[in-house]
Structures are given as structure tokens and as C-alpha cells.
Write a protein that holds these residues in place. Sequence first.
Motif, PDB file in Angstrom:
ATOM      1  N   LYS A 135     -14.464 -42.323  18.422  1.00 44.29           N
ATOM      2  CA  LYS A 135     -15.328 -42.817  17.340  1.00 44.29           C
ATOM      3  C   LYS A 135     -16.795 -42.689  17.793  1.00 44.29           C
ATOM      4  CE  LYS A 135     -15.624 -44.933  13.416  1.00 44.29           C
ATOM      5  NZ  LYS A 135     -15.081 -44.589  12.162  1.00 44.29           N
ATOM      6  N   ALA A 136     -16.999 -42.896  19.090  1.00 49.58           N
ATOM      7  CA  ALA A 136     -18.360 -42.775  19.639  1.00 49.58           C
ATOM      8  C   ALA A 136     -18.881 -41.339  19.458  1.00 49.58           C
ATOM      9  CB  ALA A 136     -18.362 -43.159  21.116  1.00 49.58           C
ATOM     10  N   ILE A 137     -17.986 -40.355  19.522  1.00 55.13           N
ATOM     11  CA  ILE A 137     -18.401 -38.953  19.321  1.00 55.13           C
ATOM     12  C   ILE A 137     -18.952 -38.811  17.904  1.00 55.13           C
ATOM     13  CG2 ILE A 137     -17.632 -36.531  19.182  1.00 55.13           C
ATOM     14  CD1 ILE A 137     -15.410 -37.218  21.182  1.00 55.13           C
ATOM     15  N   TYR A 138     -18.212 -39.350  16.955  1.00 52.82           N
ATOM     16  CA  TYR A 138     -18.593 -39.205  15.555  1.00 52.82           C
ATOM     17  C   TYR A 138     -19.969 -39.834  15.291  1.00 52.82           C
ATOM     18  CZ  TYR A 138     -18.551 -39.921  10.537  1.00 52.82           C
ATOM     19  OH  TYR A 138     -18.900 -39.943   9.217  1.00 52.82           O
ATOM     20  N   TYR A 139     -20.165 -41.051  15.764  1.00 54.45           N
ATOM     21  CA  TYR A 139     -21.463 -41.710  15.545  1.00 54.45           C
ATOM     22  C   TYR A 139     -22.587 -40.934  16.222  1.00 54.45           C
ATOM     23  CZ  TYR A 139     -19.158 -45.729  13.460  1.00 54.45           C
ATOM     24  OH  TYR A 139     -18.431 -46.554  12.633  1.00 54.45           O
ATOM     25  N   HIS A 140     -22.275 -40.377  17.393  1.00 56.34           N
ATOM     26  CA  HIS A 140     -23.279 -39.593  18.114  1.00 56.34           C
ATOM     27  C   HIS A 140     -23.660 -38.349  17.297  1.00 56.34           C
ATOM     28  CE1 HIS A 140     -25.231 -37.470  21.454  1.00 56.34           C
ATOM     29  NE2 HIS A 140     -24.491 -36.433  21.113  1.00 56.34           N
TER      30      HIS A 140
END
Length: 409
Positions: A135-140
Motif C-alpha cells: 500500500k505504501a508503494i501506491y501512496y508513494h
Amino acid sequence: MLKAKKIVILGGGYGGLVTSRKLGKLLREGEAEVTLINKHDYHYIATQLHKTGAGTATDDKITIHIPNLIQTDKIRFKKGVIDSVDFNSQQVHLENGEKVSYDYLLLSLGFEVDTFGIPGVKENAFKIRSFRSTKAIYYHLLHQFEAYKEDRDPSRLTFVVAGAGFTGIEMIGELAEAIPGMCKIYNIPVSETRIINVEASGSVLPGFDQKAIDYTSNYVKKYGIELMTSTKILECTDTAIKLDNGTTLPSRTLIWSGGVRGNTLLEKLGLPIEKSRVKVDRHLRVQGMKNVFCIGDAARFMKNETEALPPTAQVAIQQAELCAPNIIAALRGESLREFQYSHKGTVASIGNTAAVGNVFGFKINGLFAAFMKQVIEARYLFVLGGPTLVIRQFSKLAKPYLKTAPQNK
Ligand SMILES: Cc1cc2nc3c(=O)[nH]c(=O)nc-3n(C[C@H](O)[C@H](O)[C@H](O)COP(=O)(O)OP(=O)(O)OC[C@H]3O[C@@H](n4cnc5c(N)ncnc54)[C@H](O)[C@@H]3O)c2cc1C
């Protein structure tokens, strides 16, 4: 009356959940108390994590509340982080100080990402490890689009995936579909983005047959993905990636799918470890231990003298299906059965409409392979939660989160 034995399962991934469900079905009334302990109260569908990273599936398609997957009248669920295990006193220690006693223990703590000590990767690369990490990838990614509108720094829109193995290709395929959508929403031409796949070996999908390799290489190139095979990452900072061909890629996004290893907690436990996984016997017990079992990515089960079974959901599920009756056999004093693995095939998706692989010995690619991938995912869901879960999850169509750019608060 005999006191009910305590069975404790550590980890609610494929291995732990399937074992719990099967124990719930097979145990006789009052025969044992079963407790499943997992870090979160949801199970994430690990085989679809790349979709969370690219934002091509909603959270409720990838995560499922664990109590909805188990018979809560028979299996107790405890949310907690396992810190250690005392094998002498037969107690599991949780991070919150709680201790949970067991008579029989199952370790199904899964995988961790292996960064091979490459400088900067642990600190700066994004990992396809868990729901939260992807999910952190997506927000990044969203943040990079947002910031690019302000500073026009090309490193923001240069997205690099390390590794062109199974997971790397699935991630690349998903990005190839998601990035144009993000460009549209942020009103940025797709031509200003770059998606690069760096792979140390000579081709994509090492270990697959040549037809699958060629199909995949051509397919991703058609989507404008830059393939850099026979190229190693030497170092990574938060703004650049140094390669062994003398190039430095200005990029703020390295998604690491260079390899996995067993959970590092296992090494802390003082168990017999080989290649970061716990050595298990033919009955799925930790070598030299009668009441501790280990399955899935955490376990090293030798398929022959030299080769271990790979860390896959397919292996974890098949092991879980035998592990439950073997735990029951152990507590009843009966003989345990040996684990026999039956390989059904492997299919890697390249986005939603293409895939490559083999099923029951037949080589497949393209749209049909993508359909078979859905069939395989449906089968995993069926094993986890029966037909209701299959229908529920498939009715939540894979849809991107974004319709418009998120508003700054
Ligand atoms: C993107 C991707 C695609 C994949 N695609 C496929 C595929 O198509 N086919 C296939 O067969 N395999 C695939 N795999 C591999 C597959 O997902 C794993 O092999 C499988 O998840 C292993 O199951 P497991 O139960 O051993 O571990 P996991 O699924 O990793 O579960 C371990 C559980 O333990 C919990 N846990 C870990 N540490 C602690 C702790 N200290 N305290 C409490 N809980 C803890 C975790 O939160 C997790 O819930 C894929 C993997 C990825 C990442």
C-alpha cells in the motif's frame, strides 16, 4: 476427563489459515483448543499484493477479516505479534508481554524480502511483502505524480522494478496498466514516465520455458517497459539507482522483488535453519521436534537430496491440508502421514489481460492464461473460505481507487 490439548498456530497466511480451517472440521468435540495468532486481524491475499502496489484492486479485494474465515466457535483468533517461543516451557511470547501455552505448535510465519545486503536497498526500496508495505508503494506513486506537477523532476516519474522473476513481472505488468491511468488523472503525458525492469540474469522469468520468456519480453516491451537484463543493482539512494553497467538511474522509486527468504524471527528461535528456512521432516515437523510443525515459506522441505520445495502458496496450502490431520494424529498418538507435493503448474500474470505459464503440463499464454490465473486465484479463495468467499471476492471487481486526483487537505 482428559484435559483438552492446546494447539497454537503462528501466522494467518495461506498455511496457518488453511490448517486452522481444517482443524476446525476434523477435531472432535472438546479434543483440543486451537488458537490462531496473527500480526493483523486480516488475512492478505499475498498472491495479489502487486495489485495493491499499483492501485489496481481495492483494499477489500486483497484483505479479508480473519474471524470471517474461521469457525470462531472452534478456533480462537488472537491478534498479536510473536516475539519469541520458549520451547522448554512450551510458551509463545507476544510483543505485548502476553504468554500463550501450547502442547502442539505450528510455525507458519511466511516470508520476508531478501535484499542481499545491497547498499541502500533495505532503507530506500519499496517491498512487496505485506498489505501495508505494498500500500505504501501506491501512496508513494501518487505522491510522485503530485510532486512532478510542481517540480517537473523526471526522477519522480522513473519507476524501477528490481527483478524479473515471477513477482517482478507481475508487478511490472500491473504498473504498465496503472501508470497510464494515473497520467490521465494528473494530466501528465504518458511519454514523460518511464517503467524500467532491471534483472541480474540474462532473461525475464528465469526458470520458465523459452516460449514464455519470449512472450513476456515482447509483451512488456509493447507496453513501453524498458527491460535491462544481465544488469545488477549496486546501490540505491532515495533519488538514484546505481547499476553495474556504469549507469545511474535518477529514480525515486525502486520496487524490490529481487528475492524472498524465511521470516527472520525463525533464526532467533534457535531452530535448525538452512538457507533461512526451518528444516522439516517428511511429516512437516521441525527436525528433531515431536510437537512443533512448520509449513509454507517458513519451512525447508526437501523434495529430493539437493532441492527444496519453492516458497509458493501452492506448497503452503498442500502442506496445510496434511498438517492439520498430522497434528491431530500426533495428539491422538496415531501415526503421521508423509507429505507428497503435487505440482499443478505455475502462471504469472502480466497485468489483467495476459499471463504466461503452464497448467497440468500444458504451456499457456495470453488471454487464456490470464483466465486460468483467475481460476487459480478462485481456487485459493475456495480453499480459504469456500464458495461464498469466491463469489464475494469476485463480485468486488478489480477496480482502481482513483477516479480523480486526491485533493490536498
Ligand atoms: C506478489 C506475489 C505474488 C505471488 N504469486 C503467487 C502465485 O501466483 N502462486 C503461488 O503459489 N505463490 C505465489 N506467491 C507466493 C505466496 O504468496 C507465498 O508462498 C505464500 O503466501 C506463503 O504462505 P505462508 O502461509 O507460508 O506465509 P504468508 O502468506 O507470508 O503468511 C505469514 C503470516 O504470518 C504473519 N506474521 C509474520 N510474522 C509475524 C509475527 N512476528 N507475529 C505475528 N504474525 C506474523 C504475517 O502477517 C502473515 O499473515 C506470490 C507472492 C507474492 C508476494
